[in-house]
Design a protein around this motif. Structure first.
Motif, short mmCIF file in Angstrom:
data_model
loop_
_atom_site.label_atom_id
_atom_site.label_comp_id
_atom_site.label_asym_id
_atom_site.label_seq_id
_atom_site.Cartn_x
_atom_site.Cartn_y
_atom_site.Cartn_z
N PHE A 1 1.12 7.25 -8.30
CA PHE A 1 1.42 5.99 -8.95
C PHE A 1 2.18 5.11 -7.98
N SER B 1 4.37 0.99 -7.98
CA SER B 1 4.84 -0.16 -8.73
C SER B 1 4.66 -1.42 -7.90
N GLU B 2 3.94 -2.36 -8.45
CA GLU B 2 3.77 -3.65 -7.77
C GLU B 2 5.11 -4.33 -7.57
N PHE C 1 -8.26 4.23 -10.00
CA PHE C 1 -7.26 3.74 -10.94
C PHE C 1 -7.48 4.35 -12.32
N ALA D 1 -6.07 4.04 -16.32
CA ALA D 1 -5.28 3.28 -17.30
C ALA D 1 -4.99 4.17 -18.50
N GLU E 1 1.20 -3.09 -16.00
CA GLU E 1 0.60 -2.63 -14.74
C GLU E 1 1.32 -3.17 -13.52
N ARG F 1 1.14 1.68 -11.89
CA ARG F 1 -0.30 1.88 -11.84
C ARG F 1 -0.54 3.33 -11.39
#
Length: 208
Positions: A166, A168-169, A186, A188, A198, A202
């Motif tokens: 995973f 994190s943006e 990806f 979800a 998201e 992600r």
């Protein structure tokens, strides 16, 4: 209300997995780059809270659960996000990812979880965390970790066992997306069960 929410909510006496306002995540990355390409994010420090009286730590806590709780607490303070991160860690243990077969080994695997990277500023803080620490969200993390470690059956899994990454943006501001994310895979989580921003998390499967 599904069985997952009932089981975890009953453990705490409150429903932890409801959507809540999202503070900045503190780590929010699995599979980190070395220090010169690493990622950092920050969150307000959590001080002692009188609310911990209502959330006692689990009894007879096992070592693997404690390691899992440390990892998920370092990544986010929101229980529904902690649950998803916990499943990523469990998937790594169950598939012996990078040869690591225990929760301790997975959490301390270099450059996989940012708070535990060699030289990370908060590494010692998280390594010292014990169940009795008077932090509400830490005690919630203990219950989440206990639930995920002992959950049995496919119905409780939010994504396939191959989901082991995973990022994190939000914590990647100004930095390149991880190379493994660009390859696809990806995943979800079911929106009927989880409300996940998201931009914060992600998840990816079959990443190398």
């Amino acid at each position: 209300m599904n069985a997952r929410r009932v089981l975890l909510g009953a453990s705490l006496g409150v429903l932890l997995l409801a959507t809540a306002p999202a503070p900045e995540s503190e780590g929010a990355n699995a599979e980190q780059a070395p220090p010169d390409r690493g990622v950092s994010a920050s969150a307000p420090a959590e001080g002692p809270s009188g609310d911990t009286v209502a959330v006692a730590p689990p009894l007879n806590l096992e070592g693997p659960t404690l390691w899992l709780a440390r990892a998920i607490y370092s990544e986010t303070k929101l229980p529904h996000e902690q649950e998803l991160v916990a499943w990523v860690v469990r998937n790594r243990v169950e598939t012996a990812y990078r040869g690591r077969r225990t929760y301790r080994a997975v959490v301390l695997d270099p450059y996989q979880f940012s708070a535990f990277n060699p030289g990370a500023a908060k590494r010692a803080r998280y390594l010292r965390l014990q169940p009795e620490a008077p932090l509400l969200r830490w005690r919630q993390a203990l219950w989440v970790a206990r639930y995920v470690r002992h959950a049995e059956g496919r119905a409780y899994r939010p994504f396939p066992v191959e989901t082991r990454h995973f990022y994190s943006e939000r914590s990647m501001r100004g930095r390149a997306v991880p190379y493994w994310a660009e390859r696809g895979g990806f995943v979800a989580p079911d929106p009927g069960r989880y409300a996940v921003d998201e931009r914060r998390f992600r998840f990816f499967k079959q990443a190398s």
